[in-house]
Motif scaffolding. Structure first.
Motif, PDB file in Angstrom:
ATOM      1  N   GLU A   1      41.997  -5.632  34.891  1.00  0.00           N
ATOM      2  CA  GLU A   1      40.724  -4.945  34.775  1.00  0.00           C
ATOM      3  C   GLU A   1      39.961  -5.636  33.984  1.00  0.00           C
ATOM      4  O   GLU A   1      38.738  -5.863  34.134  1.00  0.00           O
ATOM      5  CB  GLU A   1      41.004  -3.563  34.238  1.00  0.00           C
ATOM      6  CG  GLU A   1      41.494  -2.554  35.171  1.00  0.00           C
ATOM      7  CD  GLU A   1      42.085  -1.257  34.309  1.00  0.00           C
ATOM      8  OE1 GLU A   1      42.463  -0.062  35.119  1.00  0.00           O
ATOM      9  OE2 GLU A   1      42.134  -1.015  33.383  1.00  0.00           O
ATOM     10  N   LEU A   2      40.525  -6.173  32.563  1.00  0.00           N
ATOM     11  CA  LEU A   2      39.875  -6.835  31.760  1.00  0.00           C
ATOM     12  C   LEU A   2      39.315  -8.295  32.443  1.00  0.00           C
ATOM     13  O   LEU A   2      37.902  -8.588  32.324  1.00  0.00           O
ATOM     14  CB  LEU A   2      40.790  -7.194  30.557  1.00  0.00           C
ATOM     15  CG  LEU A   2      40.205  -8.348  29.592  1.00  0.00           C
ATOM     16  CD1 LEU A   2      39.174  -7.665  28.957  1.00  0.00           C
ATOM     17  CD2 LEU A   2      41.252  -8.951  28.711  1.00  0.00           C
ATOM     18  N   MET A   3      40.137  -8.773  32.951  1.00  0.00           N
ATOM     19  CA  MET A   3      39.683 -10.487  33.750  1.00  0.00           C
ATOM     20  C   MET A   3      38.708  -9.858  34.659  1.00  0.00           C
ATOM     21  O   MET A   3      37.627 -10.955  35.069  1.00  0.00           O
ATOM     22  CB  MET A   3      40.818 -11.218  33.912  1.00  0.00           C
ATOM     23  CG  MET A   3      41.707 -11.638  32.812  1.00  0.00           C
ATOM     24  SD  MET A   3      40.645 -12.692  31.745  1.00  0.00           S
ATOM     25  CE  MET A   3      40.266 -14.043  32.546  1.00  0.00           C
ATOM     26  N   ARG A   4      38.913  -8.933  35.491  1.00  0.00           N
ATOM     27  CA  ARG A   4      37.943  -8.674  36.688  1.00  0.00           C
ATOM     28  C   ARG A   4      36.525  -8.453  35.935  1.00  0.00           C
ATOM     29  O   ARG A   4      35.511  -8.957  36.483  1.00  0.00           O
ATOM     30  CB  ARG A   4      38.533  -7.636  37.314  1.00  0.00           C
ATOM     31  CG  ARG A   4      37.569  -7.382  38.822  1.00  0.00           C
ATOM     32  CD  ARG A   4      38.279  -6.083  39.659  1.00  0.00           C
ATOM     33  NE  ARG A   4      39.685  -6.176  39.604  1.00  0.00           N
ATOM     34  CZ  ARG A   4      40.309  -5.057  39.091  1.00  0.00           C
ATOM     35  NH1 ARG A   4      39.732  -3.927  38.649  1.00  0.00           N
ATOM     36  NH2 ARG A   4      41.578  -4.800  39.095  1.00  0.00           N
ATOM     37  N   ARG A   5      36.491  -7.805  34.843  1.00  0.00           N
ATOM     38  CA  ARG A   5      35.157  -7.293  34.352  1.00  0.00           C
ATOM     39  C   ARG A   5      34.720  -8.612  33.659  1.00  0.00           C
ATOM     40  O   ARG A   5      33.260  -8.655  33.683  1.00  0.00           O
ATOM     41  CB  ARG A   5      35.479  -6.057  33.143  1.00  0.00           C
ATOM     42  CG  ARG A   5      34.172  -5.781  32.445  1.00  0.00           C
ATOM     43  CD  ARG A   5      34.629  -4.814  31.356  1.00  0.00           C
ATOM     44  NE  ARG A   5      33.561  -4.743  30.387  1.00  0.00           N
ATOM     45  CZ  ARG A   5      33.680  -4.430  29.251  1.00  0.00           C
ATOM     46  NH1 ARG A   5      35.001  -3.904  28.699  1.00  0.00           N
ATOM     47  NH2 ARG A   5      32.938  -4.634  28.383  1.00  0.00           N
ATOM     48  N   ILE A   6      35.171  -9.308  33.115  1.00  0.00           N
ATOM     49  CA  ILE A   6      34.701 -10.394  32.145  1.00  0.00           C
ATOM     50  C   ILE A   6      34.051 -11.448  33.371  1.00  0.00           C
ATOM     51  O   ILE A   6      33.199 -11.758  33.225  1.00  0.00           O
ATOM     52  CB  ILE A   6      35.859 -11.029  31.357  1.00  0.00           C
ATOM     53  CG1 ILE A   6      36.258 -10.200  30.176  1.00  0.00           C
ATOM     54  CG2 ILE A   6      35.531 -12.507  31.161  1.00  0.00           C
ATOM     55  CD1 ILE A   6      35.199  -9.868  29.170  1.00  0.00           C
TER      56      ILE A   6
ATOM     57  N   SER B   1      30.073 -11.893  33.867  1.00  0.00           N
ATOM     58  CA  SER B   1      29.597 -13.333  33.397  1.00  0.00           C
ATOM     59  C   SER B   1      29.234 -13.932  34.799  1.00  0.00           C
ATOM     60  O   SER B   1      28.042 -14.777  34.710  1.00  0.00           O
ATOM     61  CB  SER B   1      30.618 -14.162  32.787  1.00  0.00           C
ATOM     62  OG  SER B   1      31.779 -14.548  33.571  1.00  0.00           O
ATOM     63  N   ALA B   2      29.715 -13.798  35.765  1.00  0.00           N
ATOM     64  CA  ALA B   2      29.398 -14.446  37.116  1.00  0.00           C
ATOM     65  C   ALA B   2      27.791 -14.080  37.392  1.00  0.00           C
ATOM     66  O   ALA B   2      26.899 -14.776  37.869  1.00  0.00           O
ATOM     67  CB  ALA B   2      30.021 -14.252  38.172  1.00  0.00           C
ATOM     68  N   ARG B   3      27.816 -12.601  37.285  1.00  0.00           N
ATOM     69  CA  ARG B   3      26.459 -12.019  37.592  1.00  0.00           C
ATOM     70  C   ARG B   3      25.202 -12.505  36.667  1.00  0.00           C
ATOM     71  O   ARG B   3      24.131 -12.885  37.120  1.00  0.00           O
ATOM     72  CB  ARG B   3      26.651 -10.410  37.441  1.00  0.00           C
ATOM     73  CG  ARG B   3      25.308  -9.879  37.919  1.00  0.00           C
ATOM     74  CD  ARG B   3      25.515  -8.161  38.206  1.00  0.00           C
ATOM     75  NE  ARG B   3      26.534  -7.565  37.102  1.00  0.00           N
ATOM     76  CZ  ARG B   3      27.721  -7.297  37.424  1.00  0.00           C
ATOM     77  NH1 ARG B   3      27.997  -7.413  38.598  1.00  0.00           N
ATOM     78  NH2 ARG B   3      28.490  -6.792  36.666  1.00  0.00           N
ATOM     79  N   GLN B   4      25.664 -12.718  35.253  1.00  0.00           N
ATOM     80  CA  GLN B   4      24.668 -13.192  34.482  1.00  0.00           C
ATOM     81  C   GLN B   4      24.384 -14.454  34.611  1.00  0.00           C
ATOM     82  O   GLN B   4      23.280 -15.020  34.674  1.00  0.00           O
ATOM     83  CB  GLN B   4      25.186 -12.794  33.207  1.00  0.00           C
ATOM     84  CG  GLN B   4      25.128 -11.424  32.658  1.00  0.00           C
ATOM     85  CD  GLN B   4      23.938 -10.769  32.901  1.00  0.00           C
ATOM     86  OE1 GLN B   4      22.899 -11.407  32.297  1.00  0.00           O
ATOM     87  NE2 GLN B   4      23.928  -9.530  33.137  1.00  0.00           N
TER      88      GLN B   4
END
Length: 137
Positions: A82-87, A91-94
């Motif tokens: 969950e953590l890595m998916r979110r990060i 970050s990819a979206r930004q």
């Protein structure tokens, strides 16, 4: 001939344990050196800080290299996945928004290593912060 990523294989046997310290590594797709651009690196760092501020992790050390991330954390809530998916997703979206692009920027998967209780956190942190010294760019 390009080598095939084995990042997805790392998921087998992965276990997330609250209060455990983990050394996490994630690499950009095709090892593109996007984080050579300070502004793009700052977008990733904002996501790392958000996870810390929201008490999902305690960040102990990190380094953003041109094409990858090393992050020493103590997991507080949720799972590593969950953590890595979110990060990676945030970050990819930004980064895509900043560049005017779309699509993945991270390689699938990530590498994690749980530190044993008797392992020296200081040594792991030194490994992370010394990474730029070992890697000639």
């Amino acid at each position: 001939m390009p080598t095939k990523s084995h990042g997805c294989n790392l998921r087998r046997g992965r276990y997330s344990e609250p209060d455990r310290v983990y050394l996490l590594t994630s690499t950009l797709l095709q090892r593109r050196p996007l984080f050579s651009d300070f502004r793009l690196a700052r977008l990733l760092i904002t996501e790392l800080r958000a996870a810390h501020e929201q008490q999902q992790v305690t960040s102990l050390a990190w380094v953003v290299m041109p094409d990858h991330l090393h992050w020493l954390i103590q997991l507080q809530t949720g799972s590593l996945d969950e953590l890595m998916r979110r990060i990676k997703s945030n970050s990819a979206r930004q980064i895509n928004q900043h560049l005017g692009t779309h699509g993945p920027i991270w390689q699938p998967g990530y590498h994690d290593r749980a530190l044993r209780q008797n392992e020296d956190l200081q040594s792991a942190a030194r490994y992370i912060v010394a990474n730029p010294l070992r890697r000639a760019w």
